[in-house]
Design an enzyme around this catalytic site. Structure first.
Site, PDB file in Angstrom:
ATOM      1  N   HIS A 472       6.947  -5.189  -2.054  1.00  0.00           N
ATOM      2  CA  HIS A 472       7.123  -3.809  -2.498  1.00  0.00           C
ATOM      3  C   HIS A 472       5.876  -3.253  -3.187  1.00  0.00           C
ATOM      4  CE1 HIS A 472      11.640  -5.024  -2.852  1.00  0.00           C
ATOM      5  NE2 HIS A 472      11.330  -4.674  -1.615  1.00  0.00           N
TER       6      HIS A 472
HETATM    7  C1  LIG Z   1       8.701  -8.092   5.140  1.00  0.00           C
HETATM    8  C2  LIG Z   1       9.139  -6.902   4.349  1.00  0.00           C
HETATM    9  C3  LIG Z   1      10.447  -6.834   3.872  1.00  0.00           C
HETATM   10  C4  LIG Z   1      10.872  -5.730   3.135  1.00  0.00           C
HETATM   11  N1  LIG Z   1      12.187  -5.609   2.818  1.00  0.00           N
HETATM   12  C5  LIG Z   1      12.650  -4.444   2.304  1.00  0.00           C
HETATM   13  C6  LIG Z   1      14.042  -4.193   2.173  1.00  0.00           C
HETATM   14  O1  LIG Z   1      14.891  -5.013   2.533  1.00  0.00           O
HETATM   15  N2  LIG Z   1      14.428  -2.991   1.653  1.00  0.00           N
HETATM   16  C7  LIG Z   1      13.526  -2.055   1.249  1.00  0.00           C
HETATM   17  O2  LIG Z   1      13.934  -1.004   0.742  1.00  0.00           O
HETATM   18  N3  LIG Z   1      12.199  -2.277   1.360  1.00  0.00           N
HETATM   19  C8  LIG Z   1      11.745  -3.412   1.925  1.00  0.00           C
HETATM   20  N4  LIG Z   1      10.410  -3.586   2.136  1.00  0.00           N
HETATM   21  C9  LIG Z   1       9.486  -2.548   1.663  1.00  0.00           C
HETATM   22  C10 LIG Z   1       9.546  -1.239   2.462  1.00  0.00           C
HETATM   23  O3  LIG Z   1       9.803  -1.500   3.831  1.00  0.00           O
HETATM   24  C11 LIG Z   1       8.232  -0.479   2.259  1.00  0.00           C
HETATM   25  O4  LIG Z   1       8.054  -0.213   0.883  1.00  0.00           O
HETATM   26  C12 LIG Z   1       8.173   0.843   2.997  1.00  0.00           C
HETATM   27  O5  LIG Z   1       8.450   0.657   4.356  1.00  0.00           O
HETATM   28  C13 LIG Z   1       6.789   1.452   2.803  1.00  0.00           C
HETATM   29  O6  LIG Z   1       6.691   2.650   3.508  1.00  0.00           O
HETATM   30  P1  LIG Z   1       5.290   3.359   3.711  1.00  0.00           P
HETATM   31  O7  LIG Z   1       5.542   4.587   4.486  1.00  0.00           O
HETATM   32  O8  LIG Z   1       4.606   3.463   2.400  1.00  0.00           O
HETATM   33  O9  LIG Z   1       4.393   2.325   4.553  1.00  0.00           O
HETATM   34  P2  LIG Z   1       4.691   1.603   5.943  1.00  0.00           P
HETATM   35  O10 LIG Z   1       6.113   1.741   6.334  1.00  0.00           O
HETATM   36  O11 LIG Z   1       4.132   0.234   5.825  1.00  0.00           O
HETATM   37  O12 LIG Z   1       3.878   2.464   7.005  1.00  0.00           O
HETATM   38  C14 LIG Z   1       2.489   2.535   7.096  1.00  0.00           C
HETATM   39  C15 LIG Z   1       2.158   2.741   8.568  1.00  0.00           C
HETATM   40  O13 LIG Z   1       0.813   3.198   8.680  1.00  0.00           O
HETATM   41  C16 LIG Z   1       0.175   2.489   9.720  1.00  0.00           C
HETATM   42  N5  LIG Z   1      -1.259   2.520   9.406  1.00  0.00           N
HETATM   43  C17 LIG Z   1      -1.851   1.982   8.325  1.00  0.00           C
HETATM   44  N6  LIG Z   1      -3.177   2.218   8.353  1.00  0.00           N
HETATM   45  C18 LIG Z   1      -3.426   2.941   9.462  1.00  0.00           C
HETATM   46  C19 LIG Z   1      -4.613   3.479  10.027  1.00  0.00           C
HETATM   47  N7  LIG Z   1      -5.797   3.334   9.433  1.00  0.00           N
HETATM   48  N8  LIG Z   1      -4.516   4.158  11.210  1.00  0.00           N
HETATM   49  C20 LIG Z   1      -3.304   4.326  11.808  1.00  0.00           C
HETATM   50  N9  LIG Z   1      -2.141   3.815  11.316  1.00  0.00           N
HETATM   51  C21 LIG Z   1      -2.212   3.139  10.152  1.00  0.00           C
HETATM   52  C22 LIG Z   1       0.785   1.109   9.642  1.00  0.00           C
HETATM   53  O14 LIG Z   1       0.582   0.370  10.820  1.00  0.00           O
HETATM   54  C23 LIG Z   1       2.239   1.447   9.372  1.00  0.00           C
HETATM   55  O15 LIG Z   1       2.951   1.670  10.562  1.00  0.00           O
HETATM   56  C24 LIG Z   1       9.942  -4.685   2.844  1.00  0.00           C
HETATM   57  C25 LIG Z   1       8.640  -4.754   3.315  1.00  0.00           C
HETATM   58  C26 LIG Z   1       8.227  -5.834   4.074  1.00  0.00           C
HETATM   59  C27 LIG Z   1       6.826  -5.860   4.608  1.00  0.00           C
END
Ligand SMILES: Cc1cc2nc3c(=O)[nH]c(=O)nc-3n(C[C@H](O)[C@H](O)[C@H](O)COP(=O)(O)OP(=O)(O)OC[C@H]3O[C@@H](n4cnc5c(N)ncnc54)[C@H](O)[C@@H]3O)c2cc1C
Length: 536
Positions: A472
């Site tokens: 997280h």
């Molecule tokens: C293994 C795991 C288990 C988890 N379990 C839970 C759970 O059970 N419940 C829960 O609430 N949360 C959980 N989390 C946390 C939660 O999923 C994340 O906090 C949330 O998805 C983050 O969202 P975000 O939009 O910030 O980033 P992300 O969802 O990580 O999205 C970022 C996206 O940007 C893309 N990206 C990054 N850099 C670039 C670039 N330079 N060019 C193009 N694309 C790019 C990435 O590939 C990705 O697709 C978990 C996370 C992980 C990894």
């Protein structure tokens, strides 16, 4: 260079937040939207909830980062998975659905972020979900894109743990995303009919034919294009070919807590000395980029269970496994369709606190996690336990001007003494529940930390030797108005026009629980603010 196109909005990263941003912005057909995702469109394991274990280390769908060696983890380098495909981490996560507490958002508002109190964000939480089970309509949504359900609670082990918690004063709360978070509950999940509900499936799949939306996968954004203090577009590569895209209105960076600060730094936005030292031209000094990293550092207590037939260890092998496969194929139920930690409790470290400050989560099996998760041959349960709002802060910074080099991740866990104190209390509460009378009939025995470790020092030494993150990371482009803030309350990068950040990195503090639901809410709210500002 192969192409130079113009869009109104460019969204970098199609994860939890970015998919929601692109969905809402492209709902108006006048807005031309480009959504860039570094990873592929999908992976065959991403629709099966238990596929979590198959994707945790999979380079086809995961950035597979590692932290720096951490002083308070006995010099260990911790594994840091991050989703790298449409849906981002929502496509590989454990599917638990937790909003956090009203107080989390109220405290963001009190830090000066107008529009972020719980009353302000509640409509976005409601708008984003269709909660298929109970709950109070004052708090829960019924018409949003994201499907949320309660897991199957018919397994007797769940009722037994809930009863044991009740025996030590932790009450059952059927909806911790409703009026109050307090208590123990089955984990609500982004699962429906046995299938994972990622933002790829819920937010992007239904709109992929919109003519004004282009979703470009396998596209790594390498830099933001800046004209003075104005962001005009992005440079990205697909299969070795470099492209530029121009944004007539705005670029929204939604790369997640690790990649968003990385992209800002690669584009010359960050700490001047650090960037100059790497040969990166400084375009805009912003000292907070990459700072304020927070995450949950969670020890996993382990318990053997002597009574037969209760755990997934008993059912995940031989004929039991075949039965589980059939149960999933026919009904979408059983261990293959289950949220990663099906039970959780939100508890207080001491009486008198306004709200819970500790989280406990139960997995009804023992597993080995080194190097990859594997079901253990011994039967038992795992219970992780940690403070929800840690005060230790670390950082993420680029170490090279090459966008393919992973940034240095330093969690700096347990640097705040209070985090160590609360972790010890959390472990003791896990012990008190697991040794309550109701669980005695299952013949429970403590494996880790092990009953012989009793003092605070002994427990914290075990935590340092064994704890992992719960994945997280937040806060590395924090929202606020102090000098370390990266974005303001409208999520605009301070001092740069035409550029916002919308993802988990903008959280000033960690929310009380898991971070997928808050990240999607941030995407929803970002889109609403962008549309509002465009029409002003
Ligand atoms: C293994 C795991 C288990 C988890 N379990 C839970 C759970 O059970 N419940 C829960 O609430 N949360 C959980 N989390 C946390 C939660 O999923 C994340 O906090 C949330 O998805 C983050 O969202 P975000 O939009 O910030 O980033 P992300 O969802 O990580 O999205 C970022 C996206 O940007 C893309 N990206 C990054 N850099 C670039 C670039 N330079 N060019 C193009 N694309 C790019 C990435 O590939 C990705 O697709 C978990 C996370 C992980 C990894």
């Amino acid at each position: 260079m192969s192409s130079k196109e113009t869009f109104d909005y460019i969204v970098v990263g199609a994860g939890s937040a970015g998919a929601a941003v692109a969905h809402r912005l492209s709902a108006d057909e006048k807005n031309r939207v480009l959504l860039l995702e570094a990873g592929p469109a999908s992976h065959h394991w991403s629709r099966v909830p238990l596929g979590y274990a198959k994707l945790l280390h999979n380079p086809k769908a995961n950035w597979r980062y590692h932290s720096e060696p951490l002083a308070n983890a006995n010099g260990r380098s911790l594994y840091v998975p991050r989703g790298r495909m449409l849906g981002g981490s929502s496509s590989i996560n454990g599917t638990a659905f937790v909003r956090g507490q009203a107080q989390d958002y109220d405290s963001w508002a009190q830090l000066g972020n107008r529009g972020w109190s719980y009353q302000d964000v509640l409509p976005h939480f409601k708008q984003m979900e269709t909660y298929e089970d109970g709950g109070d309509d004052e708090f829960r949504g019924r018409e949003g894109p994201l499907r949320v359900t309660d897991p199957d609670s018919s397994d007797p082990i769940f009722a037994t743990v809930i009863k044991a918690a009740g025996q030590v004063g932790v009450r059952h709360n059927p909806d911790y995303n409703g009026a109050s978070q307090d208590g123990i509950a089955m984990s609500q999940a982004t699962i429906s009919k046995g299938r994972r509900m990622s933002t790829a499936h819920c937010y992007l799949e239904p709109i992929r034919k919109r003519p004004n939306l282009r979703i470009q996968t396998d596209a790594l954004t390498e830099a933001l294009l800046l004209d003075g203090k104005h962001c005009t577009g992005v440079r990205y590569t697909v299969g070795g070919t470099v492209h530029e895209a121009h944004a007539a209105r705005e670029v929204v960076v939604s790369g997640g807590s690790i990649n968003s600060p990385q992209l800002l730094e690669l584009s010359g936005i960050g700490q001047p000395e650090r960037l100059r030292g790497l040969g990166i031209t400084v375009n805009h000094a912003l000292p907070g980029v990459g700072e304020n990293l927070r995450d949950h550092f969670a020890p996993r207590t382990r318990w053997s269970i002597g009574a037969k037939g209760y755990t997934f260890n008993d059912r995940g092998r031989g004929f039991g496994l075949i039965a589980q496969v059939l149960k999933y194929a026919l009904f979408g139920k059983g261990m293959f369709g289950m949220v990663a930690a099906p039970l959780r409790a939100f508890v207080r470290s001491r009486e008198g606190l306004e709200a819970p400050d500790l989280l406990l989560g139960w997995v009804p099996m023992l597993y080995e996690s080194n190097p990859e998760p594997k079901i253990s041959s011994q039967s038992g349960m795992t219970c992780y336990a940690h403070p929800m709002r840690p005060e230790s802060k670390g950082s993420i910074h680029v170490t090279s001007s090459d966008p393919r080099t992973q940034p240095a991740i330093d969690f700096n866990f347990l640097s705040a003494q209070v985090d160590a104190e609360l972790t010890v209390i959390a472990v003791r509460i896990a012990r008190s529940i697991m040794t309550a009378p109701a669980l005695a009939e299952l013949q429970v025995a403590e494996l880790a930390p092990g009953a012989r470790l009793e003092t605070d020092d002994e427990i914290i030494d075990w935590v340092k030797a064994s704890a992992e993150t719960t994945y997280h990371p937040v806060g590395t482009c924090k929202m606020g108005s102090d000098e370390m803030a990266v974005v303001d309350e409208r999520l605009c990068v301070r001092g740069v026009e035409g550029l916002r950040v919308a993802d988990a990195s903008i959280m000033p503090t960690l929310t009380s629980g898991n971070t997928n639901a808050p990240s999607i809410m941030i995407g929803e709210k970002a889109a609403a603010m962008i549309l509002e500002d465009a029409s002003a």
